[in-house]
Design an enzyme around this catalytic site. Structure first.
Site, PDB file in Angstrom:
ATOM      1  N   GLY A 131       0.797  -1.214   0.000  1.00  0.00           N
ATOM      2  CA  GLY A 131       0.000   0.000   0.000  1.00  0.00           C
ATOM      3  C   GLY A 131       0.834   1.269   0.000  1.00  0.00           C
ATOM      4  O   GLY A 131       2.014   1.243  -0.321  1.00  0.00           O
ATOM      5  N   ALA A 132       0.177   2.400   0.359  1.00  0.00           N
ATOM      6  CA  ALA A 132       0.781   3.734   0.208  1.00  0.00           C
ATOM      7  C   ALA A 132       1.267   3.849  -1.241  1.00  0.00           C
ATOM      8  O   ALA A 132       2.441   4.110  -1.507  1.00  0.00           O
ATOM      9  CB  ALA A 132       1.900   3.976   1.211  1.00  0.00           C
TER      10      ALA A 132
ATOM     11  N   GLY B 104       5.130   3.847  -9.083  1.00  0.00           N
ATOM     12  CA  GLY B 104       5.901   2.614  -9.239  1.00  0.00           C
ATOM     13  C   GLY B 104       4.970   1.407  -9.156  1.00  0.00           C
ATOM     14  O   GLY B 104       4.999   0.509 -10.004  1.00  0.00           O
ATOM     15  N   HIS B 105       4.103   1.410  -8.138  1.00  0.00           N
ATOM     16  CA  HIS B 105       3.121   0.331  -8.012  1.00  0.00           C
ATOM     17  C   HIS B 105       2.197   0.309  -9.240  1.00  0.00           C
ATOM     18  O   HIS B 105       1.891  -0.749  -9.779  1.00  0.00           O
ATOM     19  CB  HIS B 105       2.242   0.540  -6.770  1.00  0.00           C
TER      20      HIS B 105
ATOM     21  N   GLU C 223      11.883  -4.089 -10.130  1.00  0.00           N
ATOM     22  CA  GLU C 223      13.342  -4.270 -10.025  1.00  0.00           C
ATOM     23  C   GLU C 223      13.950  -3.397  -8.945  1.00  0.00           C
ATOM     24  O   GLU C 223      15.105  -3.574  -8.593  1.00  0.00           O
ATOM     25  CB  GLU C 223      14.014  -3.908 -11.360  1.00  0.00           C
ATOM     26  N   LYS C 224      13.180  -2.442  -8.452  1.00  0.00           N
ATOM     27  CA  LYS C 224      13.700  -1.605  -7.368  1.00  0.00           C
ATOM     28  C   LYS C 224      14.131  -2.495  -6.202  1.00  0.00           C
ATOM     29  O   LYS C 224      15.141  -2.243  -5.560  1.00  0.00           O
ATOM     30  CB  LYS C 224      12.643  -0.617  -6.899  1.00  0.00           C
TER      31      LYS C 224
ATOM     32  N   SER D 193       9.064   5.421  -3.752  1.00  0.00           N
ATOM     33  CA  SER D 193       8.962   4.486  -2.641  1.00  0.00           C
ATOM     34  C   SER D 193       7.927   5.018  -1.655  1.00  0.00           C
ATOM     35  O   SER D 193       7.819   6.231  -1.461  1.00  0.00           O
ATOM     36  CB  SER D 193      10.320   4.367  -1.935  1.00  0.00           C
TER      37      SER D 193
HETATM   38  P1  AMP Z   1       5.993  -2.457  -1.683  1.00  0.00           P
HETATM   39  O1  AMP Z   1       4.619  -1.890  -1.544  1.00  0.00           O
HETATM   40  O2  AMP Z   1       7.077  -1.489  -1.362  1.00  0.00           O
HETATM   41  O3  AMP Z   1       6.134  -3.806  -1.025  1.00  0.00           O
HETATM   42  O4  AMP Z   1       6.180  -2.733  -3.249  1.00  0.00           O
HETATM   43  C1  AMP Z   1       5.278  -3.541  -3.954  1.00  0.00           C
HETATM   44  C2  AMP Z   1       5.851  -3.820  -5.323  1.00  0.00           C
HETATM   45  O5  AMP Z   1       6.051  -2.582  -6.005  1.00  0.00           O
HETATM   46  C3  AMP Z   1       7.223  -4.516  -5.255  1.00  0.00           C
HETATM   47  O6  AMP Z   1       7.296  -5.491  -6.298  1.00  0.00           O
HETATM   48  C4  AMP Z   1       8.178  -3.378  -5.505  1.00  0.00           C
HETATM   49  O7  AMP Z   1       9.400  -3.787  -6.085  1.00  0.00           O
HETATM   50  C5  AMP Z   1       7.376  -2.531  -6.490  1.00  0.00           C
HETATM   51  N1  AMP Z   1       7.871  -1.158  -6.490  1.00  0.00           N
HETATM   52  C6  AMP Z   1       8.069  -0.352  -5.415  1.00  0.00           C
HETATM   53  N2  AMP Z   1       8.606   0.829  -5.807  1.00  0.00           N
HETATM   54  C7  AMP Z   1       8.755   0.754  -7.152  1.00  0.00           C
HETATM   55  C8  AMP Z   1       9.253   1.649  -8.146  1.00  0.00           C
HETATM   56  N3  AMP Z   1       9.733   2.861  -7.831  1.00  0.00           N
HETATM   57  N4  AMP Z   1       9.252   1.249  -9.435  1.00  0.00           N
HETATM   58  C9  AMP Z   1       8.780   0.011  -9.777  1.00  0.00           C
HETATM   59  N5  AMP Z   1       8.287  -0.877  -8.886  1.00  0.00           N
HETATM   60  C10 AMP Z   1       8.277  -0.513  -7.591  1.00  0.00           C
END
Ligand code: AMP
Length: 287
Positions: free
Chosen positions: A31-32, A36-37, A148-149, A185
């Site tokens: 979430g949040a 990117g998501h 890929e982050k 992020s």
């Molecule tokens: P998180 O919510 O941080 O667990 O991220 C969920 C998914 O979104 C994971 O596969 C992350 O790698 C991806 N993600 C987070 N930030 C980015 C970004 N800036 N660009 C691409 N994918 C992202």
């Protein structure tokens, strides 16, 4: 968009899609949400007939209770973004749904989970592997999309999927960045305005270091200089800054001749930022 809070509700929906012969894509998140998501959601929509996005702030992957408590939670805004993005189901289980009383199973992936974030955050990848396995099996996803982050995370998930014969294809998507280069992020919103300005040094230092390594500079020296540059840009400490083989995360100490990735995690105030860039290696084809 339907919101499902239980495995039963999610499965009922997905089973009907499966009976109709539809391909299901899944995007696991905490979430949040940011662009990117949403880039993962766009990739999932392009490659699948139906898309499930999960939002679950997974307690078992946090090694620090204050980080878990401070993790941003913006469920209403997230739901609105996902609805606009054309998501079919938002799956938002609570902790009791994911970890019922008596829960006793952990998936631990050796090798690729060691060092880097795994070294700095003990137990983190056990939590990630276990929750990702559960989410993929709960949603019966045909394809799952990861950024890929979180480069090491992708390796951990791929290893797990291979080792456990999970019937899902893992798709990776490039890192989305803000205009000044900072990787998007959920944690960026915890940066003060001043820290946010300083944060841009992370991608800049990584890009410069990657260029120097690709140009043949001594790897250890390039890494040392980049480390110092982060500290002088205002980062409080650096968890790691390393050159790794992009295919298996093996450490690299020489100018790469195979695909390589420069990976870093560093603290700015009380926020931990991670990033990584490819090193444009002069790749020697072995015939
Ligand atoms: P998180 O919510 O941080 O667990 O991220 C969920 C998914 O979104 C994971 O596969 C992350 O790698 C991806 N993600 C987070 N930030 C980015 C970004 N800036 N660009 C691409 N994918 C992202």
């Amino acid at each position: 968009m339907t919101i499902a809070h239980t495995v039963h509700d999610l499965r009922t929906r997905v089973m009907q899609w499966k009976r109709d012969g539809l391909r299901v894509g899944m995007v696991p998140t905490m979430g949040a949400l940011h662009d990117g998501h949403l880039s993962l959601v766009r990739a999932a929509r392009a490659a699948c007939d139906r898309v499930v996005v999960s939002i679950f702030v997974n307690p078992t992957q946090f090694d620090d209770a204050s980080d878990l408590a401070a993790y941003p939670r913006t469920v209403e805004a997230d739901a609105a973004l996902l609805r606009t993005a054309g998501v079919d189901v938002l799956y938002a289980p609570d902790a009791a749904q994911m970890y019922p009383p008596g829960f006793a199973t952990t998936i631990s992936v050796r090798g690729v989970s060691e060092g880097l974030c795994g070294g700095a955050r003990p137990g983190h990848f056990d939590g990630v592997a276990t929750v990702v396995c559960k989410l993929l099996m709960q949603a019966l996803a045909d394809r799952a999309f990861f950024g890929e982050k979180d480069f090491q995370q992708v390796h951990v998930v791929r290893r797990m999927v291979t080792d456990l014969n999970l019937p899902v294809e893992i798709v990776t998507c490039p890192t989305r960045r803000e205009e000044d280069g900072l990787a998007m992020s959920s944690r960026n919103r915890r940066l003060s305005p001043d820290a946010r300005t300083r944060a841009r040094a992370l991608p800049q230092v990584l890009a410069h270091c990657a260029e120097r390594i690709a140009a043949g500079h001594d790897v250890a020296d390039a890494l040392r200089q980049a480390h110092a540059a982060l500290l002088s840009a205002g980062f409080a400490s650096v968890d790691y800054l390393e050159l790794r083989d992009a295919r298996d995360l093996a450490p690299m100490t020489q100018t790469p001749t195979t695909p390589a990735r420069l990976l870093a995690a560093a603290w700015l105030d009380s926020v931990r930022l991670i990033d990584g860039v490819d090193v444009a290696a002069d790749i020697q084809e072995t015939v």
